[in-house]
Design a protein around this motif. Structure first.
Motif, short mmCIF file in Angstrom:
data_model
loop_
_atom_site.label_atom_id
_atom_site.label_comp_id
_atom_site.label_asym_id
_atom_site.label_seq_id
_atom_site.Cartn_x
_atom_site.Cartn_y
_atom_site.Cartn_z
N ILE A 8 5.55 0.10 -0.55
CA ILE A 8 6.40 -0.94 0.02
C ILE A 8 7.85 -0.50 -0.10
O ILE A 8 8.43 -0.50 -1.19
CB ILE A 8 6.15 -2.29 -0.70
CG1 ILE A 8 4.67 -2.63 -0.67
CG2 ILE A 8 6.97 -3.39 -0.05
CD1 ILE A 8 4.31 -3.87 -1.47
N GLY A 9 8.42 -0.11 1.03
CA GLY A 9 9.77 0.44 1.06
C GLY A 9 9.71 1.92 1.35
O GLY A 9 9.26 2.70 0.51
N PRO A 33 9.85 -3.85 5.82
CA PRO A 33 10.21 -5.00 6.67
C PRO A 33 11.10 -4.63 7.84
O PRO A 33 11.21 -5.38 8.80
CB PRO A 33 10.92 -5.95 5.70
CG PRO A 33 11.39 -5.08 4.58
CD PRO A 33 10.38 -4.00 4.45
N ASP A 34 11.76 -3.46 7.75
CA ASP A 34 12.60 -3.00 8.85
C ASP A 34 11.70 -2.37 9.91
O ASP A 34 11.15 -1.28 9.69
CB ASP A 34 13.61 -1.97 8.34
CG ASP A 34 14.55 -1.48 9.44
OD1 ASP A 34 14.38 -1.90 10.61
OD2 ASP A 34 15.43 -0.66 9.13
N PRO A 35 11.53 -3.00 11.06
CA PRO A 35 10.62 -2.46 12.06
C PRO A 35 11.04 -1.09 12.58
O PRO A 35 10.21 -0.30 13.01
CB PRO A 35 10.66 -3.50 13.18
CG PRO A 35 11.93 -4.26 12.98
CD PRO A 35 12.18 -4.25 11.51
N GLU A 104 12.00 -9.63 -1.98
CA GLU A 104 11.39 -9.75 -0.66
C GLU A 104 10.06 -8.99 -0.61
O GLU A 104 9.05 -9.49 -0.08
CB GLU A 104 12.35 -9.20 0.40
CG GLU A 104 11.84 -9.32 1.82
CD GLU A 104 12.81 -8.76 2.85
OE1 GLU A 104 12.46 -8.73 4.05
OE2 GLU A 104 13.92 -8.34 2.45
N ALA A 105 10.04 -7.79 -1.18
CA ALA A 105 8.81 -7.00 -1.21
C ALA A 105 7.74 -7.69 -2.05
O ALA A 105 6.56 -7.73 -1.67
CB ALA A 105 9.11 -5.61 -1.78
N LEU A 109 4.02 -9.09 -0.85
CA LEU A 109 2.78 -8.65 -1.49
C LEU A 109 2.02 -9.81 -2.11
O LEU A 109 0.79 -9.89 -2.00
CB LEU A 109 3.12 -7.61 -2.56
CG LEU A 109 1.96 -7.12 -3.43
CD1 LEU A 109 0.90 -6.43 -2.59
CD2 LEU A 109 2.49 -6.17 -4.52
N ALA A 110 2.74 -10.72 -2.76
CA ALA A 110 2.09 -11.82 -3.50
C ALA A 110 1.22 -12.68 -2.60
O ALA A 110 0.14 -13.14 -3.03
CB ALA A 110 3.16 -12.68 -4.18
#
Length: 442
Positions: A8-9, A33-35, A104-105, A109-110
């Motif tokens: 993630i990232g 999250p950045d497309p 945010e990550a 995930l949560a």
């Protein structure tokens, strides 16, 4: 097809992890999250700011062949065995690591976290973040409990971008889990990627490893930066001093001065204040381990040496700018209207990553003096200072010959400094990399 790993990232921490995982056959899902980041990688395009200097389109093809795919759909995160958060933590206004991207990550995930998943944080954070900031987000968002329903651990990022000797496989990986079982679960994963896993007592100890390693670098660079100014005042050749000192086989490690300090690791002089990481004193500890009072939300004992190191290193861009103006003046030229070429604007040799690099402040200060600033960097195609694009010199030697002053800020391997010294009207070498007598040194 479900993936074994979710990263993630997809930045300076995430992509090296993806490359290491796919190299040993671990099917890997990259979430960002950045497309644009996900789309670029999916299309085989290099991410902007090629931070490690070695990533190529061929590497991306090999990663894809090894089972790497990208997504912006967080529901896909619920289909992995291990999830590693590699979100950026840039320096915030209060001087601490900003945790917005980590939060945010964690929330993404949560919402899809399944029992028995191993979750690891790799982002550079202050001690206590895994337990006091990340853990409650994951637990509240999933309804699961860390240490009982899923494994939670911290592992500091340790890669040295551009280093041709030490990579992911031969750099020991430190692991600190919420419980012994969490540590072993994370160690089992990283044991597939690296030759040696080092187990810390817990997440706080593992987080503090990163703090110590970062502070060690900044304090020692500050020492040699102070020595650079000290030696210049005395008329002593610091570079010869370092050359001789590093022959001592014990008790000394050579560091070299420069125009400042950059990088993603944030030096920490004290525990942060504010509410970024709220105290969790009312939260019970994990099974088999006593609860620990949350201290990260309150100011702690200051590390005076680190504070002083930050002050010393923070003064270097101003010192370099004054040296530039003095050199121009000594050769009958004013900084106002002078053509100044900056060589190397990244924070490390042979990378394009500009995180925290002093080049931006030096360029800004030179512009304030009225200089016409241009730059050259083989790893940086475009560069902005104060929101304005800085002209890029494509023909290096011609640009050096045309500039009133050329300043080496970063020593990339591709630079022929002896050749540049011949071409340049004036050359200021802030890295001590040019042959003796061919340039002015810091």
């Amino acid at each position: 097809m479900p993936a074994d790993l979710a990263v993630i990232g997809l930045g300076h921490l995430g992509i090296p992890l993806v490359r290491a995982a796919t190299a040993v056959g671990v099917r890997t899902l990259g979430y960002d999250p950045d497309p644009r980041a996900a789309a670029d990688l999916r299309a085989g395009r290099l991410p902007s700011g090629a931070w490690d200097g070695a990533l190529t389109a061929a590497d991306l093809r090999r990663m894809a062949a090894g089972g790497f795919r990208t997504t912006t759909d967080p529901t896909q995160l619920g289909r992995v065995h291990t999830a590693v958060i590699c979100a950026p933590t840039p320096l915030g206004e209060d001087g601490t690591a900003a945790l917005a991207a980590v939060g945010e990550a964690a929330r993404a995930l949560a919402a899809h976290l399944r029992p028995h998943t191993t979750v690891v944080l790799e982002s550079a954070v202050y001690p206590g973040t895994t337990e006091e900031f990340l853990r409650p987000i994951l637990e509240d968002g999933s309804g699961l409990r860390a240490g009982r329903d899923f494994h939670l651990a911290y592992s500091p990022g340790r890669l040295d971008p551009g280093n041709r000797t030490y990579g992911y496989a031969n750099t020991p990986k430190v692991i600190g889990g919420l419980t012994p079982a969490c540590t072993e679960a994370a160690a089992a994963f990283y044991g597939r990627l690296t030759e040696k896993v080092v187990r810390a007592r817990g997440p706080r100890e593992a987080e503090t490893v990163k703090v110590l390693e970062t502070n060690y670098r900044h304090v020692n660079i500050a020492l040699v930066n102070e020595m650079a100014v000290f030696c210049r005042d005395l008329g002593v050749d610091l570079w010869d001093v370092i050359r001789c000192a590093e022959t001592k086989p014990f008790g000394f490690q050579a560091f070299r001065p420069g125009p400042g300090v950059g990088g993603h690791g944030v030096p920490m002089a004290h525990a942060p204040s504010g509410s970024d990481a709220p105290s969790r004193e009312d939260r019970p500890g994990p099974p088999g381990r006593p609860g620990r009072s949350g201290r990260s939300g309150r100011p702690g004992r200051p590390l005076a040496m680190v504070e002083l190191a930050q002050q010393v290193n923070g003064r270097m861009p101003g010192y370099v700018t004054r040296r530039c103006a003095a050199l121009l003046n000594e050769h009958g030229k004013s900084a106002r209207g002078a053509r100044v070429l900056l060589l190397g604007v990244s924070y490390k040799p042979d990378v394009g990553d500009q995180e925290g690099a002093p080049a931006g402040e030096i360029a800004s200060r030179l512009m304030d003096l009225g200089a016409q600033v241009s730059f050259h960097d083989p790893f940086v195609a475009r560069w902005q200072v104060l929101g304005r694009p800085v002209p890029r010199a494509d023909a290096l030697y011609e640009a050096a010959a045309d500039a009133d002053l050329t300043v080496l800020l970063q020593h990339h391997r591709t630079y022929d400094l002896q050749g540049l010294a011949v071409k340049a009207q004036l050359l200021l070498d802030t890295r001590g990399a040019s042959p003796a007598g061919t340039a002015y040194r810091l």
